[in-house]
Design a protein around this motif. Structure first.
Motif, PDB file in Angstrom:
ATOM      1  N   ASP A  40      76.076  15.579 115.845  1.00 21.72           N
ATOM      2  CA  ASP A  40      77.032  15.312 114.789  1.00 21.72           C
ATOM      3  C   ASP A  40      76.911  13.827 114.499  1.00 21.72           C
ATOM      4  N   ALA A  41      76.216  13.492 113.431  1.00 23.31           N
ATOM      5  CA  ALA A  41      75.946  12.098 113.108  1.00 23.31           C
ATOM      6  C   ALA A  41      77.219  11.315 112.788  1.00 23.31           C
ATOM      7  N   VAL A  42      78.172  11.973 112.150  1.00 25.48           N
ATOM      8  CA  VAL A  42      79.420  11.301 111.794  1.00 25.48           C
ATOM      9  C   VAL A  42      80.199  10.917 113.050  1.00 25.48           C
ATOM     10  N   LYS A  43      80.264  11.830 113.998  1.00 26.59           N
ATOM     11  CA  LYS A  43      80.972  11.572 115.249  1.00 26.59           C
ATOM     12  C   LYS A  43      80.119  10.816 116.259  1.00 26.59           C
ATOM     13  N   LYS A  44      78.848  10.617 115.937  1.00 23.78           N
ATOM     14  CA  LYS A  44      77.906   9.957 116.838  1.00 23.78           C
ATOM     15  C   LYS A  44      77.903  10.641 118.204  1.00 23.78           C
ATOM     16  N   THR A  45      77.808  11.943 118.166  1.00 22.63           N
ATOM     17  CA  THR A  45      77.859  12.738 119.385  1.00 22.63           C
ATOM     18  C   THR A  45      76.700  13.724 119.436  1.00 22.63           C
ATOM     19  N   LEU A  46      76.095  13.803 120.588  1.00 19.83           N
ATOM     20  CA  LEU A  46      75.011  14.730 120.863  1.00 19.83           C
ATOM     21  C   LEU A  46      75.549  15.843 121.755  1.00 19.83           C
ATOM     22  N   TYR A  47      75.049  17.058 121.567  1.00 22.08           N
ATOM     23  CA  TYR A  47      75.526  18.193 122.344  1.00 22.08           C
ATOM     24  C   TYR A  47      74.369  18.956 122.973  1.00 22.08           C
ATOM     25  N   LEU A  48      74.675  19.603 124.077  1.00 19.38           N
ATOM     26  CA  LEU A  48      73.738  20.528 124.689  1.00 19.38           C
ATOM     27  C   LEU A  48      74.518  21.762 125.115  1.00 19.38           C
ATOM     28  N   GLN A  49      74.286  22.866 124.431  1.00 19.16           N
ATOM     29  CA  GLN A  49      74.892  24.137 124.791  1.00 19.16           C
ATOM     30  C   GLN A  49      73.979  24.823 125.788  1.00 19.16           C
ATOM     31  N   MET A  50      74.523  25.185 126.931  1.00 19.99           N
ATOM     32  CA  MET A  50      73.745  25.813 127.991  1.00 19.99           C
ATOM     33  C   MET A  50      74.351  27.176 128.304  1.00 19.99           C
ATOM     34  N   ASN A  51      73.538  28.210 128.183  1.00 17.06           N
ATOM     35  CA  ASN A  51      73.989  29.573 128.433  1.00 17.06           C
ATOM     36  C   ASN A  51      73.214  30.201 129.575  1.00 17.06           C
ATOM     37  N   ASN A  52      73.800  31.231 130.159  1.00 18.23           N
ATOM     38  CA  ASN A  52      73.166  31.977 131.241  1.00 18.23           C
ATOM     39  C   ASN A  52      72.659  31.051 132.346  1.00 18.23           C
TER      40      ASN A  52
END
Length: 126
Positions: A72-84
């Motif tokens: 999210d460039a506006v929030k300057k936040t990177l995410y990593l969704q990890m499943n299983n």
């Protein structure tokens, strides 16, 4: 240089999911790539996924299919969704900013990254 701060790590059961966040992510001329990495005691740091400022992503074989990197460039936040998640996923997870490969693509290669967060612990029990 912006300080990167990871969050979202936790202890979960095998098969569970977690969403990690990296606050402070930004793209610059020298650091157009953002990536997620992990490291377990006694092991080398392992690249998981990378994302370019235009949204192009690249996953390591170990992460492809279960992990999803986003930003999210506006929030300057990177995410990593990890499943299983499995016990083998237990590690300290890091986000980082770095440069691209010579061909111009962003890849989760450790030595291409120069700005690192301090990590967030993920523990998966069976």
């Amino acid at each position: 240089q912006v300080r990167l701060i990871e969050s979202g790590g936790d202890s979960v059961q095998s098969g569970g999911s977690l969403r990690l966040s990296c606050a402070g992510s930004e793209y610059t001329d020298t650091g157009r790539c953002m990536g997620w990495f992990r490291q377990s005691p006694g092991k080398e740091r392992e690249g998981l996924a990378a994302i370019d400022r235009d949204g192009t992503t690249l996953y390591a074989r170990t992460a492809k299919g279960r992990f999803t990197i986003s930003q999210d460039a506006v929030k300057k936040t990177l995410y990593l969704q990890m499943n299983n998640l499995e016990p083998e996923d237990t590690a300290m997870y890091f986000c980082a900013a770095g440069g691209p490969l010579p061909m111009g693509t962003c890849s989760p290669i450790t030595n291409l990254y120069f700005n690192w967060g301090r990590g967030t612990q993920v523990t998966v029990s069976s």
